[in-house]
Motif scaffolding. Structure first.
Motif, short mmCIF file in Angstrom:
data_model
loop_
_atom_site.label_atom_id
_atom_site.label_comp_id
_atom_site.label_asym_id
_atom_site.label_seq_id
_atom_site.Cartn_x
_atom_site.Cartn_y
_atom_site.Cartn_z
N ASP A 1 0.81 -1.21 0.00
CA ASP A 1 0.00 0.00 0.00
C ASP A 1 0.85 1.27 0.00
OD1 ASP A 1 1.04 -0.26 2.52
OD2 ASP A 1 -0.88 -0.20 3.58
N ALA A 2 2.14 1.15 -0.27
CA ALA A 2 3.02 2.32 -0.30
C ALA A 2 4.11 2.10 -1.34
CB ALA A 2 3.63 2.58 1.07
N TRP A 3 3.94 2.70 -2.49
CA TRP A 3 4.89 2.57 -3.59
C TRP A 3 4.70 3.76 -4.51
CZ3 TRP A 3 2.62 2.19 -8.43
CH2 TRP A 3 1.26 1.84 -8.44
N GLY A 4 5.55 3.91 -5.49
CA GLY A 4 5.42 4.99 -6.46
C GLY A 4 6.75 5.68 -6.72
N PHE A 5 7.25 5.55 -7.94
CA PHE A 5 8.55 6.12 -8.32
C PHE A 5 8.35 6.95 -9.59
CE2 PHE A 5 9.06 2.09 -6.19
CZ PHE A 5 9.95 2.40 -5.17
N SER A 6 8.73 8.22 -9.51
CA SER A 6 8.53 9.11 -10.65
C SER A 6 9.35 10.37 -10.43
CB SER A 6 7.04 9.46 -10.78
OG SER A 6 6.80 10.21 -11.95
N ALA A 7 9.25 11.30 -11.38
CA ALA A 7 9.88 12.60 -11.19
C ALA A 7 9.20 13.31 -10.03
CB ALA A 7 9.74 13.43 -12.47
N GLY A 8 9.99 14.03 -9.24
CA GLY A 8 9.42 14.73 -8.09
C GLY A 8 10.51 15.22 -7.16
N VAL A 9 10.09 15.76 -6.03
CA VAL A 9 11.01 16.33 -5.06
C VAL A 9 11.74 15.21 -4.31
CG1 VAL A 9 11.18 17.81 -3.02
CG2 VAL A 9 9.51 18.34 -4.81
N ASN A 10 13.07 15.36 -4.16
CA ASN A 10 13.88 14.43 -3.36
C ASN A 10 13.71 12.98 -3.81
OD1 ASN A 10 15.67 13.77 -1.21
ND2 ASN A 10 13.96 13.25 0.12
N ASN A 11 13.60 12.77 -5.12
CA ASN A 11 13.22 11.44 -5.59
C ASN A 11 14.41 10.52 -5.86
OD1 ASN A 11 14.27 12.54 -7.93
ND2 ASN A 11 12.65 11.78 -9.25
N GLY A 12 15.63 10.97 -5.63
CA GLY A 12 16.78 10.12 -5.94
C GLY A 12 16.96 10.02 -7.43
N GLY A 13 16.34 9.06 -8.04
CA GLY A 13 16.37 8.92 -9.50
C GLY A 13 14.99 8.72 -10.08
N GLY A 14 14.01 8.45 -9.21
CA GLY A 14 12.64 8.33 -9.67
C GLY A 14 12.30 7.06 -10.41
N ARG A 15 13.13 6.02 -10.27
CA ARG A 15 12.86 4.76 -10.94
C ARG A 15 13.05 3.61 -9.96
NH1 ARG A 15 15.94 7.55 -15.02
NH2 ARG A 15 14.61 8.05 -16.80
N PRO A 16 12.34 2.50 -10.17
CA PRO A 16 12.49 1.34 -9.28
C PRO A 16 13.77 0.57 -9.55
CG PRO A 16 10.91 0.85 -11.00
CD PRO A 16 11.27 2.30 -11.15
N LEU A 17 14.89 1.22 -9.29
CA LEU A 17 16.22 0.62 -9.39
C LEU A 17 16.98 0.98 -8.12
CD1 LEU A 17 17.25 1.60 -13.04
CD2 LEU A 17 16.67 -0.70 -12.24
N GLN A 18 17.84 0.09 -7.66
CA GLN A 18 18.56 0.37 -6.42
C GLN A 18 19.39 1.64 -6.51
OE1 GLN A 18 20.31 -2.74 -4.01
NE2 GLN A 18 19.45 -4.32 -5.35
N ARG A 19 20.00 1.88 -7.67
CA ARG A 19 20.86 3.07 -7.79
C ARG A 19 20.04 4.36 -7.76
NH1 ARG A 19 21.04 1.45 -13.48
NH2 ARG A 19 20.00 3.05 -14.76
N ASP A 20 18.74 4.29 -8.06
CA ASP A 20 17.89 5.47 -8.09
C ASP A 20 16.94 5.54 -6.90
OD1 ASP A 20 18.98 6.27 -10.49
OD2 ASP A 20 17.43 5.33 -11.71
N ASP A 21 17.12 4.68 -5.93
CA ASP A 21 16.17 4.54 -4.84
C ASP A 21 16.77 5.09 -3.55
OD1 ASP A 21 14.26 3.75 -3.02
OD2 ASP A 21 14.77 1.62 -3.13
N ASN A 22 16.26 6.22 -3.07
CA ASN A 22 16.76 6.80 -1.82
C ASN A 22 15.73 6.75 -0.70
OD1 ASN A 22 14.93 8.75 -2.55
ND2 ASN A 22 16.34 10.48 -2.37
N GLY A 23 14.66 5.95 -0.90
CA GLY A 23 13.65 5.82 0.13
C GLY A 23 12.46 6.75 -0.04
N THR A 24 12.48 7.58 -1.08
CA THR A 24 11.38 8.53 -1.30
C THR A 24 10.31 7.91 -2.19
OG1 THR A 24 12.82 10.46 -1.06
CG2 THR A 24 10.77 10.77 -2.28
#
Length: 209
Positions: A95-118
């Motif tokens: 019930d908590a997911w979603g990766f896209s362009a946005g504020v503090n998004n790391g890279g905004g994609r479901p990849l470990q290198r782009d995932d900062n917990g946002t």
């Protein structure tokens, strides 16, 4: 008042899902799900959802993809990544997911290198008409995280439970995506209005059947 739609507004007769610099047609397997077309690694929500706020993807396909199935798979890839949660961030789940362009998004994609917990709130809510059975993100964000997420203009852009960070600003672009897709989930209103214009007909594009 807006001007009438004329011939110069006609969609170009040939639309190819790529350009010379950044190929858009890139069939790939991600988390055991097939992504036919997409930006970047094919599982980022921004281009997937904003392209279909008005254009109804149901039953639309061409030689590259079935666009409804492709959109659904991209959302399933995002949800599967959050369930797998390889970097073990707080707050990820069914019930908590979603990766896209946005504020503090790391890279905004479901990849470990782009995932900062946002997590981007609008990415999950924008998937509601594509995955009609999945309303749990909306319930969780409003009922469980409401005191921290919900404000005078609705949901903010993003949050990061691992950092204890909740965005206080509202981005009109992402608010529009959320509102439009919730209404398409409820009634299909924007899809119906946009597709009722002959200029929006799949036949007028020469590319989608």
């Amino acid at each position: 008042m807006g001007r009438p739609v004329g011939d110069r507004d006609q969609i170009p007769p040939r639309l190819e899902p790529h350009d010379r610099r950044r190929p858009f047609h890139q069939r790939q397997q991600l988390l055991r799900l097939q992504a036919e077309v997409g930006e970047g690694n094919g599982a980022e929500a921004f281009f997937t959802q904003f392209s279909f706020l008005g254009f109804d993807p149901r039953g639309k396909r061409d030689k590259y993809a079935n666009y409804f199935t492709n959109n659904r798979n991209i959302m399933l890839i995002q949800r599967a990544y959050a369930l797998e949660n390889p970097r073990k961030w707080s707050g990820y789940g069914d019930d908590a997911w979603g990766f896209s362009a946005g504020v503090n998004n790391g890279g905004g994609r479901p990849l470990q290198r782009d995932d900062n917990g946002t997590l981007e709130v609008h990415a999950a809510l924008g998937a509601m008409p594509i995955r009609r059975r999945d309303r749990c993100a909306l319930r969780h964000y409003y009922r469980d995280l409401g005191p921290r997420l919900w404000g005078v203009y609705g949901f903010p852009d993003s949050f990061n439970e691992s950092q204890g960070w909740y965005e206080e600003a509202y981005m009109a672009l992402d608010q529009a995506q959320t509102v439009a897709m919730i209404e398409n989930y409820r009634t299909g209103l924007l899809w119906k209005l946009f597709m009722s214009n002959p200029k929006s007909s799949p036949r007028s594009t020469g590319s989608v059947l």
